[in-house]
Design a protein around this motif. Structure first.
Motif, PDB file in Angstrom:
ATOM      1  N   GLU A 140      18.324  15.347  15.300  1.00  0.00           N
ATOM      2  CA  GLU A 140      17.727  14.103  14.832  1.00  0.00           C
ATOM      3  C   GLU A 140      16.725  14.347  13.704  1.00  0.00           C
ATOM      4  OE1 GLU A 140      17.739  10.664  17.006  1.00  0.00           O
ATOM      5  OE2 GLU A 140      19.738  11.493  16.762  1.00  0.00           O
ATOM      6  N   ILE A 141      16.064  15.501  13.749  1.00  0.00           N
ATOM      7  CA  ILE A 141      15.052  15.783  12.725  1.00  0.00           C
ATOM      8  C   ILE A 141      15.674  15.787  11.341  1.00  0.00           C
ATOM      9  CG2 ILE A 141      13.702  17.684  11.766  1.00  0.00           C
ATOM     10  CD1 ILE A 141      12.590  18.220  14.426  1.00  0.00           C
ATOM     11  N   ILE A 144      15.603  12.345   8.935  1.00  0.00           N
ATOM     12  CA  ILE A 144      14.502  11.749   8.182  1.00  0.00           C
ATOM     13  C   ILE A 144      14.433  12.291   6.747  1.00  0.00           C
ATOM     14  CG2 ILE A 144      12.025  11.344   8.174  1.00  0.00           C
ATOM     15  CD1 ILE A 144      13.318   9.945  10.430  1.00  0.00           C
ATOM     16  N   TYR A 147      17.292  10.965   4.716  1.00  0.00           N
ATOM     17  CA  TYR A 147      17.114   9.539   4.415  1.00  0.00           C
ATOM     18  C   TYR A 147      16.255   9.376   3.174  1.00  0.00           C
ATOM     19  CZ  TYR A 147      15.148   4.834   4.893  1.00  0.00           C
ATOM     20  OH  TYR A 147      14.724   3.555   4.667  1.00  0.00           O
ATOM     21  N   PHE A 148      15.150  10.125   3.128  1.00  0.00           N
ATOM     22  CA  PHE A 148      14.257   9.996   1.978  1.00  0.00           C
ATOM     23  C   PHE A 148      14.866  10.602   0.719  1.00  0.00           C
ATOM     24  CE2 PHE A 148      10.863   9.510   5.243  1.00  0.00           C
ATOM     25  CZ  PHE A 148      10.463   8.261   4.836  1.00  0.00           C
ATOM     26  N   GLY A 151      17.218   8.062  -0.392  1.00  0.00           N
ATOM     27  CA  GLY A 151      16.575   6.776  -0.657  1.00  0.00           C
ATOM     28  C   GLY A 151      15.612   6.798  -1.837  1.00  0.00           C
ATOM     29  N   ARG A 158      20.968   3.430  -3.874  1.00  0.00           N
ATOM     30  CA  ARG A 158      20.492   4.470  -2.972  1.00  0.00           C
ATOM     31  C   ARG A 158      20.032   3.925  -1.628  1.00  0.00           C
ATOM     32  NH1 ARG A 158      16.509   3.648  -6.936  1.00  0.00           N
ATOM     33  NH2 ARG A 158      14.474   3.178  -6.032  1.00  0.00           N
ATOM     34  N   ILE A 159      19.458   2.726  -1.635  1.00  0.00           N
ATOM     35  CA  ILE A 159      18.925   2.220  -0.371  1.00  0.00           C
ATOM     36  C   ILE A 159      20.058   1.900   0.588  1.00  0.00           C
ATOM     37  CG2 ILE A 159      17.634   0.326   0.663  1.00  0.00           C
ATOM     38  CD1 ILE A 159      15.896   0.394  -1.851  1.00  0.00           C
ATOM     39  N   PHE A 166      21.938   6.804   7.673  1.00  0.00           N
ATOM     40  CA  PHE A 166      21.059   6.866   8.834  1.00  0.00           C
ATOM     41  C   PHE A 166      21.694   6.197  10.050  1.00  0.00           C
ATOM     42  CE2 PHE A 166      17.375   7.051  11.227  1.00  0.00           C
ATOM     43  CZ  PHE A 166      16.377   7.682  10.529  1.00  0.00           C
ATOM     44  N   LEU A 167      22.206   4.985   9.833  1.00  0.00           N
ATOM     45  CA  LEU A 167      22.712   4.221  10.974  1.00  0.00           C
ATOM     46  C   LEU A 167      23.989   4.839  11.529  1.00  0.00           C
ATOM     47  CD1 LEU A 167      21.952   0.540  10.011  1.00  0.00           C
ATOM     48  CD2 LEU A 167      20.714   2.073  11.519  1.00  0.00           C
ATOM     49  N   MET A 170      22.845   7.866  13.565  1.00  0.00           N
ATOM     50  CA  MET A 170      22.146   7.470  14.789  1.00  0.00           C
ATOM     51  C   MET A 170      23.109   6.893  15.808  1.00  0.00           C
ATOM     52  SD  MET A 170      19.037   7.999  15.337  1.00  0.00           S
ATOM     53  CE  MET A 170      18.298   6.807  16.449  1.00  0.00           C
ATOM     54  N   ALA A 171      24.018   6.020  15.326  1.00  0.00           N
ATOM     55  CA  ALA A 171      24.971   5.402  16.242  1.00  0.00           C
ATOM     56  C   ALA A 171      25.806   6.482  16.918  1.00  0.00           C
ATOM     57  CB  ALA A 171      25.865   4.432  15.480  1.00  0.00           C
ATOM     58  N   VAL A 174      23.917   8.265  19.840  1.00  0.00           N
ATOM     59  CA  VAL A 174      23.603   7.478  21.031  1.00  0.00           C
ATOM     60  C   VAL A 174      24.440   7.921  22.231  1.00  0.00           C
ATOM     61  CG1 VAL A 174      23.960   5.212  22.010  1.00  0.00           C
ATOM     62  CG2 VAL A 174      22.712   5.437  19.892  1.00  0.00           C
TER      63      VAL A 174
ATOM     64  N   ILE B 369      11.762   9.068  17.309  1.00  0.00           N
ATOM     65  CA  ILE B 369      12.379  10.128  16.509  1.00  0.00           C
ATOM     66  C   ILE B 369      11.673  11.449  16.806  1.00  0.00           C
ATOM     67  CG2 ILE B 369      12.715  10.947  14.145  1.00  0.00           C
ATOM     68  CD1 ILE B 369      14.473   8.675  14.706  1.00  0.00           C
ATOM     69  N   PRO B 370      12.410  12.499  17.133  1.00  0.00           N
ATOM     70  CA  PRO B 370      11.749  13.778  17.366  1.00  0.00           C
ATOM     71  C   PRO B 370      11.192  14.330  16.062  1.00  0.00           C
ATOM     72  CG  PRO B 370      14.131  14.077  17.321  1.00  0.00           C
ATOM     73  CD  PRO B 370      13.863  12.604  17.211  1.00  0.00           C
ATOM     74  N   PRO B 371      10.215  15.203  16.111  1.00  0.00           N
ATOM     75  CA  PRO B 371       9.577  15.767  17.304  1.00  0.00           C
ATOM     76  C   PRO B 371       8.343  14.982  17.726  1.00  0.00           C
ATOM     77  CG  PRO B 371       8.840  16.935  15.373  1.00  0.00           C
ATOM     78  CD  PRO B 371       9.698  15.799  14.875  1.00  0.00           C
ATOM     79  N   ALA B 398      19.799   3.008  24.330  1.00  0.00           N
ATOM     80  CA  ALA B 398      19.972   3.898  23.184  1.00  0.00           C
ATOM     81  C   ALA B 398      20.472   3.113  21.972  1.00  0.00           C
ATOM     82  CB  ALA B 398      20.945   5.014  23.538  1.00  0.00           C
ATOM     83  N   VAL B 399      21.374   2.160  22.215  1.00  0.00           N
ATOM     84  CA  VAL B 399      21.834   1.315  21.106  1.00  0.00           C
ATOM     85  C   VAL B 399      20.645   0.553  20.533  1.00  0.00           C
ATOM     86  CG1 VAL B 399      23.208  -0.707  20.525  1.00  0.00           C
ATOM     87  CG2 VAL B 399      24.190   1.083  21.940  1.00  0.00           C
ATOM     88  N   THR B 402      18.598   2.496  18.196  1.00  0.00           N
ATOM     89  CA  THR B 402      19.167   2.555  16.848  1.00  0.00           C
ATOM     90  C   THR B 402      18.816   1.299  16.064  1.00  0.00           C
ATOM     91  OG1 THR B 402      20.980   3.789  17.801  1.00  0.00           O
ATOM     92  CG2 THR B 402      21.283   2.970  15.575  1.00  0.00           C
ATOM     93  N   LEU B 409      12.514   1.149   9.797  1.00  0.00           N
ATOM     94  CA  LEU B 409      12.765   1.723   8.472  1.00  0.00           C
ATOM     95  C   LEU B 409      12.571   0.709   7.357  1.00  0.00           C
ATOM     96  CD1 LEU B 409      15.824   4.086   8.901  1.00  0.00           C
ATOM     97  CD2 LEU B 409      13.474   4.662   8.390  1.00  0.00           C
ATOM     98  N   ARG B 413      10.706   1.752   4.124  1.00  0.00           N
ATOM     99  CA  ARG B 413      11.305   1.562   2.816  1.00  0.00           C
ATOM    100  C   ARG B 413      10.301   0.920   1.857  1.00  0.00           C
ATOM    101  NH1 ARG B 413      16.236  -2.117   3.321  1.00  0.00           N
ATOM    102  NH2 ARG B 413      15.139  -3.592   1.997  1.00  0.00           N
ATOM    103  N   ILE B 417       9.848   3.768  -0.681  1.00  0.00           N
ATOM    104  CA  ILE B 417      10.973   3.769  -1.615  1.00  0.00           C
ATOM    105  C   ILE B 417      10.797   2.723  -2.700  1.00  0.00           C
ATOM    106  CG2 ILE B 417      13.467   3.520  -1.802  1.00  0.00           C
ATOM    107  CD1 ILE B 417      13.731   4.780   0.865  1.00  0.00           C
TER     108      ILE B 417
END
Lengths: 493, 461
Positions: A140-141, A144, A147-148, A151, A158-159, A166-167, A170-171, A174, B369-371, B398-399, B402, B409, B413, B417
């Motif tokens: 997971e680390i 991030i 993403y940046f 992004g 880019r966004i 990301f999604l 993540m999905a 799960v 989000i880890p850690p 968990a869904v 997400t 985010l 953003r 961003i």
């Protein structure tokens, strides 16, 4: 030596902290420091190669510390022949990418470099973790920083690309999270539950249908990352929008987290599930190989072409792994490394012309061979290695994969072999349109050939391309025993 | 040290604040009286006896109560320090004696609530925690939204109190006992009692369908009060639920599990889906905190166990710290540019890099989000629900994580961003609030990596 793996994992984190202390205005200092720190990280990883005992199948450089004992979470790291080269690939590409994209990032250099090092910590952590909790943390680390990177330093869309990346990831994780929890509660070692992978491999037992579900849950997470057809749609977006450095790391290393996950976790933990879903997975590999190749042929943007070619190449890697023969799996692992080298080099090469022209459309180029002869030679070698010409690394990998796959999946291997031909079509056609013929655009007449810096970046990549192509033995002898062990785990249970 | 010392400290500080305001006038009040007492009480907690029973069993001290008191005192301390640091009278009302006194009263109520040994003390504690909070939420007299929020809050608080009182009356009447323990024999009308008590707890925890007050109150209330509501007041709701589950509802827990699972799923999903649509950060945090309450309930789903209790308390603490950080940043921005729309955070990384980084880590911790600590906390809760076999709830949770990431985010953003073009006001910064935010951020990072905090809590219980 004993703590080499934690050092390799967390040195980039330390490096990021060091960079944090340098003021953002001192861009030159920042870049030099980053390059130096990247080289130190690579130098630190050399003992990993020299100290690695080739004939040993099990985990080496093992570190096993308690982390959250109440939950059976340990800080356990180790490498075998499979992860060894992925770690080395990561540390190898780190300084190269920094040097290769020296001028590519024009604003906020500091943040860019810091995120790069953070990403490296996550990726190495994924490859060396032997505890499911630890693995999930690193997995997971990596999200991030990526993403940046997409992004902030990406292209116009880019966004959208960053959020999609990301999604999707993540999905995918799960269901893996739930499967991990299920495995945790059903594995009991002396009355304690554990996240320790090696103990789980030894003690976890489940019926065929349960294994199928668990395998599917893990496979979804990894298949999105690889990406396997039809879960690949995030990849072209991410690649096209990402800055060059991001693309190199994304294709070179991040995608391998998926293939590695299959091999390290999903396949040996749930062999019955693997067998139940094998026909489907093989079919998806074959579709991915052909579909990715066909889409590549149709692209007018060089970067998108390379992105779709990754879908095709990773299909080959997965086919090798699912062949479940020593040749196939070994070839698959070798091809992961090859893809990292060749596609990494391709993205760097695309970056070279993008920096000069700020366009990646094939139609905007033509006749570059006359203007940039050195670049033309290097790109041709990289392209040929991507196609898999004998004598380059791509050949060794694809040959082993097809050899292994013919034994168990003759039909799939036969159809996939045509993918090699399509690869020749899209790569050579692209090369022809960009390099040969008359110079169609006036601007292109004055393009500068490779600078010394850029040449130095490509040099080690070319050395590896030929080394693996001509004498792959130092690689194969280290991969072999680990593959035998994984296959015997899959066979016996 | 006597077991009643923390409560006594808070009580005397309350009285002194009142007296000081009466004699020295509003300007003469020293905020040190408030936060000094809170800090001292927090400092005393480790030295209190592990188990104690006072006033004939009406006031009990046990490890669980101690942990809750630590959470209350921590968030009260941070709220007070935030509140007295360059307040904004237009938007927050006057933050002096009366305000601090009312906050102390709410704190005292929460502390009595967790130590209650019988039903009457429990009810008094709950009301003492809630009613001052209602007054606080309407504190900004010049801000109509504050009044609106306060009115909604008082109406719904009254309704929930009425339901609870009815539930308590039935319970006491049917069992013939004031004791905070499971009835010896099954009561008639047990289902009704259960529903009434659960509604009361659901109101405090802002679990749907009792969540309707939250968004308006959070948005309208002065930000320090919104912090109080989202941290300590929510923890008080959890403590109240624990008191019920260990007391009158102890036998009914196994039958209640499907209902709790449903409430958890409802809270997570509704909170998350509505949060996606918000434009105002305080409203946004209201929905985020509704969904966080849903995650918390997962810890109950394996029945009642020490591991589950530890997981919930740990997550509560982690959530409180995360919220203190995020709201701290919101408060700073509100005082800098006078608004709390998500727009106002655009380009924060260029304006105030420190604040933006703290906000990033706070939000990512809330997203799990880890850690960061939020990840470990959520992992324990999910594992606890999985231990009870509630895999479908874990899946939905968990869904939901997400989905929540998607909207957290959105803010990230804006801050990191979309930094081009005209940016909002920079603001001057340099207040002590910055130091608290920094400390909270470090805590979030460390608690996720070092297991000591969790192990310590588990060891106490």
């Amino acid at each position: 030596m004993e703590f080499l793996l934690p050092v390799l994992t967390f040195f980039p984190l330390l490096a990021a902290l060091v960079l944090l202390l340098i003021p953002a205005r001192a861009e030159g200092t920042l870049k030099n420091a980053a390059l130096l720190l990247g080289l130190v990280e690579f130098a630190l990883s050399i003992p990993l190669f020299t100290g690695f005992a080739p004939a040993v199948a099990g985990m080496q450089f093992l570190v096993d510390l308690d982390w959250i004992p109440l939950w059976g979470v340990s800080f356990k790291m180790g490498v075998d022949g499979i992860s060894l080269f992925l770690v080395l690939l990561t540390t190898f590409l780190l300084p190269l990418t920094i040097l290769g994209t020296w001028n590519a990032v024009e604003h906020k250099v500091k943040g860019y470099l810091i995120l790069f090092f953070l990403l490296t910590t996550g990726m190495i952590g994924v490859f060396v973790s032997l505890d499911l909790f630890l693995f999930y943390v690193f997995w997971e680390i990596t999200l991030i920083p990526m993403y940046f990177l997409i992004g902030i330093w990406g292209g116009p869309r880019r966004i959208y690309a960053a959020v999609k990346f990301f999604l999707f990831t993540m999905a995918g994780s799960v269901l893996m999270l739930i499967a991990i929890l299920f495995v945790y509660w059903t594995t009991s070692v002396d009355g304690h539950h554990t996240f320790d992978l090696l103990l789980i491999l030894e003690h976890f037992r489940a019926s065929g249908s349960t294994q199928t579900w668990l395998f599917a849950a893990f496979a979804l997470a990894f298949a999105i990352k690889v990406p396997m057809f039809p879960l690949h749609t995030w990849l072209p977006d991410a690649h096209v929008e990402a800055p060059t450095g991001g693309s190199v790391i994304l294709a070179g290393v991040l995608l391998k987290m998926g293939t590695y996950g299959f091999l390290r976790f999903a396949m040996p933990m749930f062999p019955a599930g693997l067998k139940a879903l094998l026909p489907l997975l093989i079919a998806l590999c074959v579709i991915g190989i052909l579909y990715g190749a066909w889409l590549s042929i149709a692209q007018s943007d060089v970067k998108k072409l390379v992105a779709y070619s990754s879908v095709s190449h990773l299909g080959f890697v997965m086919l090798g792994l699912f062949a479940l023969t020593p040749e196939g799996v070994t070839g698959g692992i070798l091809q992961m490394i090859n893809h990292g080298i060749s596609t990494g080099a391709l993205f760097l090469a695309v970056g070279v012309i993008y920096e000069r022209r700020h366009t990646r459309k094939i139609a905007d180029f033509g006749g570059l061979a006359k203007v940039m002869p050195v670049y033309a030679v290097i790109l041709s070698i990289v392209c040929l290695s991507s196609i898999g010409l004998p004598g380059t690394n791509g050949f060794t990998g694809e040959f082993l994969i097809l050899l292994g796959a013919f034994k168990t999946q003759p039909w799939a291997a036969g159809i996939s072999a045509t993918g090699v031909i399509f690869a020749a079509v899209y790569i050579l056609w692209m090369y022809q349109r960009v390099m040969f013929g008359p110079v169609t655009h006036e601007v292109n007449e004055k393009l500068k050939d490779l600078s010394a810096r850029e040449f130095i970046v490509f040099l080690p990549l070319l050395v590896l391309i030929f080394w693996i192509g001509v004498y792959p033995d130092p690689f194969l002898e280290r991969i072999g025993p680990a593959v035998e062990q994984i296959l015997s785990t899959i066979r016996t249970s | 040290m006597p077991a009643w010392l923390p409560e006594a400290l808070i009580f005397f500080s309350l009285v002194f604040l009142l007296l000081q305001e009466s004699f020295a006038g509003e300007r003469g009040v020293t905020p040190l009286l408030a936060w000094g007492a809170q800090a001292l009480a927090l400092f005393c907690l480790p030295f209190l006896p592990g188990e104690a029973s006072l006033l004939g069993g009406s006031f009990l001290l046990h490890p669980q109560a101690l942990l809750f008191k630590a959470i209350f005192l921590l968030s009260a301390l941070v709220c007070t320090l935030y509140a007295v640091e360059r307040p904004n009278p237009d938007r927050e009302g006057r933050i002096r004696g009366e305000f601090l006194m009312t906050l102390q009263a709410s704190l005292l109520g929460a502390m009595v609530l967790v130590s209650a040994g019988d039903l009457i003390t429990l009810l008094i504690g709950l009301e003492l925690a809630t009613l001052p909070a209602v007054a606080l939420s309407a504190w900004a007299r010049r801000n109509p939204q504050s009044g609106e929020g306060g009115l909604k809050y008082v109406l719904l608080a009254a309704l929930s109190s009425a339901l609870l009182l009815f539930g308590f009356a039935l319970l006491i009447g049917l069992s013939g006992s004031l004791a905070l323990e499971a009835p010896a024999r099954p009561l008639p009308l047990q289902g009704l009692v259960l529903a009434l008590l659960l509604a009361g707890a659901g109101f405090k925890l802002s679990l749907p369908p009792f969540h309707l007050w939250a968004a308006d109150v959070y948005q309208g209330a002065p930000t320090p009060v919104a912090i109080w509501l989202s941290t300590a007041s929510k923890a008080a709701g959890l403590a109240f639920l624990f008191q019920l589950l260990q007391g009158p509802l102890a036998g009914a827990l196994p039958d209640m599990l499907p209902l709790l699972a449903l409430l958890a799923v409802l809270a997570m999903s509704l909170g998350n889906l509505v949060a996606v649509l918000q434009q105002n950060l305080k409203r946004f945090m209201a929905y985020s905190s509704i969904s966080q309450a849903g995650y918390l309930l997962l810890g109950l789903l394996d029945g009642w166990s020490d591991a589950g209790l530890a997981a919930m308390l740990y997550y509560m603490l982690v959530y409180v710290i995360g919220n203190l950080v995020v709201f701290g940043v919101i408060l700073e921005r509100e005082r800098d540019c006078g608004a709390t729309e998500i727009e106002d955070f655009r380009g924060l990384i260029r304006l105030r890099p420190g604040l933006a980084t703290a906000m990033l880590l706070g939000l990512l911790s809330l997203a799990g989000i880890p850690p960061l600590a939020g990840f470990t906390g959520k992992w324990f809760l999910f594992a606890q629900a999985a231990a009870g076999g509630w895999y479908w709830v874990v899946l939905l949770a968990a869904v939901n994580s997400t989905i929540s990431l998607y909207y957290y985010l959105r803010i990230v953003r804006q801050m990191f961003i979309e930094v081009d073009g005209d940016l909002p006001v920079r603001g001057d910064g340099g207040t002590r609030a910055g130091r608290i935010i920094a400390a909270g951020t470090v805590a979030i990072c460390l608690a996720g990596i070092l297991p000591w905090l969790y192990e310590g809590m588990r060891g106490m219980l």
